[in-house]
Write an enzyme that holds these catalytic residues in place. Structure first.
Site, PDB file in Angstrom:
ATOM      1  N   GLU A  35     -53.201  32.839  80.633  1.00 14.96           N
ATOM      2  CA  GLU A  35     -54.138  33.623  79.823  1.00 14.96           C
ATOM      3  C   GLU A  35     -55.420  32.837  79.568  1.00 14.96           C
ATOM      4  OE1 GLU A  35     -52.627  35.167  76.105  1.00 14.96           O
ATOM      5  OE2 GLU A  35     -54.366  36.501  75.896  1.00 14.96           O
TER       6      GLU A  35
ATOM      7  N   PHE B  18     -44.116  41.627  80.971  1.00  9.87           N
ATOM      8  CA  PHE B  18     -43.321  41.358  82.167  1.00  9.87           C
ATOM      9  C   PHE B  18     -43.560  42.493  83.165  1.00  9.87           C
ATOM     10  CE2 PHE B  18     -39.605  38.711  80.168  1.00  9.87           C
ATOM     11  CZ  PHE B  18     -40.490  37.674  79.961  1.00  9.87           C
TER      12      PHE B  18
ATOM     13  N   HIS C  46     -42.924  37.589  68.242  1.00  7.42           N
ATOM     14  CA  HIS C  46     -43.323  38.579  69.247  1.00  7.42           C
ATOM     15  C   HIS C  46     -42.588  39.899  68.982  1.00  7.42           C
ATOM     16  CE1 HIS C  46     -44.599  40.481  72.778  1.00  7.42           C
ATOM     17  NE2 HIS C  46     -44.421  39.511  73.665  1.00  7.42           N
TER      18      HIS C  46
ATOM     19  N   LYS D 284     -49.097  35.357  66.959  1.00  9.86           N
ATOM     20  CA  LYS D 284     -47.653  35.245  67.200  1.00  9.86           C
ATOM     21  C   LYS D 284     -47.053  33.951  66.654  1.00  9.86           C
ATOM     22  CE  LYS D 284     -47.232  38.451  71.092  1.00  9.86           C
ATOM     23  NZ  LYS D 284     -48.623  38.728  71.521  1.00  9.86           N
TER      24      LYS D 284
ATOM     25  N   HIS E 198     -52.877  37.403  73.839  1.00 13.44           N
ATOM     26  CA  HIS E 198     -51.460  37.739  73.864  1.00 13.44           C
ATOM     27  C   HIS E 198     -50.687  36.525  73.335  1.00 13.44           C
ATOM     28  CE1 HIS E 198     -47.931  39.897  74.970  1.00 13.44           C
ATOM     29  NE2 HIS E 198     -47.573  39.079  75.934  1.00 13.44           N
TER      30      HIS E 198
ATOM     31  N   CYS F 165     -44.143  44.020  77.094  1.00 15.81           N
ATOM     32  CA  CYS F 165     -44.871  43.492  75.927  1.00 15.81           C
ATOM     33  C   CYS F 165     -46.255  44.099  75.765  1.00 15.81           C
ATOM     34  CB  CYS F 165     -44.966  41.978  76.044  1.00 15.81           C
ATOM     35  SG  CYS F 165     -43.352  41.233  76.285  1.00 15.81           S
TER      36      CYS F 165
END
Lengths: 416, 93
Positions: free
Chosen positions: A320, A403, A344, A339, A309, A169
């Site tokens: 985060e 990831f 995403h 998002k 993110h 991502c």
């Protein structure tokens, strides 16, 4: 705003062109308008997922984007949807930049893709598994991860470095950051950079659903992507591409180019902790943010807002928030995540968010997070909800975490 | 877009071999059959590459039920010549 000279006397890089194909529009203006309105997630049931009774039956799809108007039928026959999205966005970005003729060896292509051609190979396996030699001749060039980057280079005859960065991502953010470094290093004068992905298939969604990363809100797709909200239950799969033309600032100024702003800072590092989960203390992520701010020659207090993110997974948003709080030593500026609206875009997300964050910073307005009713991270960060928030004209920090513990952060400064 | 090589008319019944060849080439090159004549030189006129020739060959194999190697097609000076070669081949069946 006129940024200060680069502290290390390095070459600087500015954004002079932007092209997008996204679930909320195929122009940057449409995307920014949708993000500011924050009316809900641009998600809808997907026929094939419904027909196949997939666990997750909705996603944020790019509406009709008319690739025939940009790409030849011959080209379309040889490429897949992810590459078509990237190529269309690239053509828009190059056109938007009005690039003059440049020495071709001084122009490169740096893209990011998290999933790339895997969905196309999935379809090949399903269609031709019983007779593999019956598969299309172009299967390998169609599905290889660097297909889109190579096609862009071929289309324009760009002879410089042509790389595809894959950090899940974070891919799009890493691509823009690495492009910045090529310009700083003096290797390139211009780079077509950004990210893309399109992976809305039953197998792909099931893969993410299997690890409980996706929202299961099949009955209410518009409220499914809920960054930082107490009722969040995972991210919503999107698709799309965002491509930027990054150009040596001196060259852009000399030719009188329209300049969106500067890519002023970049850092990337690794959690080295877990193959999917973020480190709960967010130490590496915080270091990455601090690194990008320092790389821009700025202090944390100079940042006007943070584009998080903010995927709406339980673990990402919690980690985060802790990382942002840590990086800003308890003094974080307002935080947002787009998002909740876009879903995403995986490899496309970082580049799209960099572009949107830059425009929002230039408008001194932080878009609110869609679907955010009760923030579980409010003890650590100030997440914008309900309505856009006015802020001072200032650089913005944009985060991407992939990831594998892949962290990438950009600092973008509006103005020339 | 999962199987772009499937011929638009998979059943060859009723079509002449020349029609099938022209349609197949046009499909691979993203053009129309009337752009493909006997005198068309695929390399000079369309810059065809070896992968595209293989794609043409694979589609024709399926449509005509004969084995075709890319070399067969590369040997042809133009589309008319290729049709002649394929006509010979199908007659040998």
């Amino acid at each position: 705003m006129t940024p200060p000279p680069d502290p290390a006397g390095r070459v600087r890089a500015v954004v002079t062109g932007i092209g997008v194909r996204t679930p909320v529009g195929n122009t940057l203006d449409e995307v920014v308008a949708a993000v500011m309105a924050a009316a809900g997630t641009a998600a809808a049931p997907v026929d094939v997922l419904v027909a196949q009774r997939a666990a997750v039956r909705f996603a944020c799809r790019v509406p009709e984007f008319d690739p025939e108007s940009t790409l030849s039928l011959r080209e379309l026959r040889q490429i897949d949807r992810p590459t078509a999205l990237a190529l269309c966005a690239a053509v828009d970005a190059v056109r938007d930049a009005e690039l003059p003729p440049l020495p071709p060896e001084r122009v490169g292509v740096h893209l990011g893709a998290g999933i790339g051609g895997l969905p196309t190979m999935e379809a090949t396996a399903l269609d031709h598994g019983a007779d593999p030699m019956g598969m299309p001749v172009h299967t390998v060039p169609r599905t290889m991860a660097n297909s889109a980057a190579a096609r862009i280079a071929m289309r324009y005859g760009f002879l410089g470095s042509c790389l595809t960065h894959t950090t899940a991502c974070a891919s799009g953010t890493n691509a823009v950051g690495e492009a910045l470094r090529r310009i700083r290093h003096g290797e390139l004068d211009a780079v077509v950079t950004g990210g893309f992905d399109s992976a809305i298939t039953t197998i792909m969604l099931s893969g993410f659903a299997r690890m409980r990363a996706l929202s299961l809100r099949n009955d209410d797709p518009g409220r499914a992507s809920r960054p930082f909200d107490a009722d969040r239950d995972g991210f919503v799969m999107g698709e799309g591409a965002a491509l930027l033309v990054l150009e040596r600032r001196e060259a852009a100024l000399a030719r009188g180019a329209r300049i969106y702003g500067e890519v002023a800072g970049y850092a990337t590092n690794s959690d080295a902790f877990h193959i999917a989960a973020p480190h709960p203390e967010g130490t590496a992520a915080a270091a990455c943010m601090a690194g990008a701010i320092a790389d821009a020659g700025l202090r944390p207090g100079d940042i006007g807002h943070v584009n998080a993110h903010g995927t709406a997974t339980r673990l990402n948003d919690a980690a985060e928030a802790t990382a942002v709080d840590r990086a800003f030593a308890g003094q974080a500026p307002p935080v947002t995540s787009i998002k909740g609206v876009t879903g995403h875009l995986i490899g496309g997300s970082g580049a799209l968010e960099a572009a949107v964050a830059l425009v929002c910073a230039g408008r001194r307005t932080v878009p609110p997070v869609a679907n955010l009713a009760r923030c579980t991270e409010a003890d650590r960060i100030d997440v914008v909800a309900g309505a856009p928030r006015r802020v001072a004209l200032a650089p913005v920090l944009s985060n991407s975490f992939g990831f594998g513990g892949q962290n990438a952060c950009l600092v973008l400064t509006p103005g020339t | 877009m999962t199987d772009p090589q499937a011929p638009s008319t998979p059943d060859a019944t009723g079509r002449s071999l020349a029609d099938i060849v022209r349609t197949t080439i046009a499909d691979v090159l993203g053009t129309t059959p009337d752009e493909i004549s006997d005198s068309t030189d695929l390399e000079a006129d369309h810059g065809v590459d070896s992968l595209e020739l293989m794609a043409v060959g694979a589609q024709l194999e399926r449509a005509l039920g004969v084995q075709i190697s890319p070399e067969d097609l590369m040997r042809a000076d133009n589309v008319g010549h290729a049709i002649a070669l394929l006509t010979e081949r199908t007659a040998d069946r």
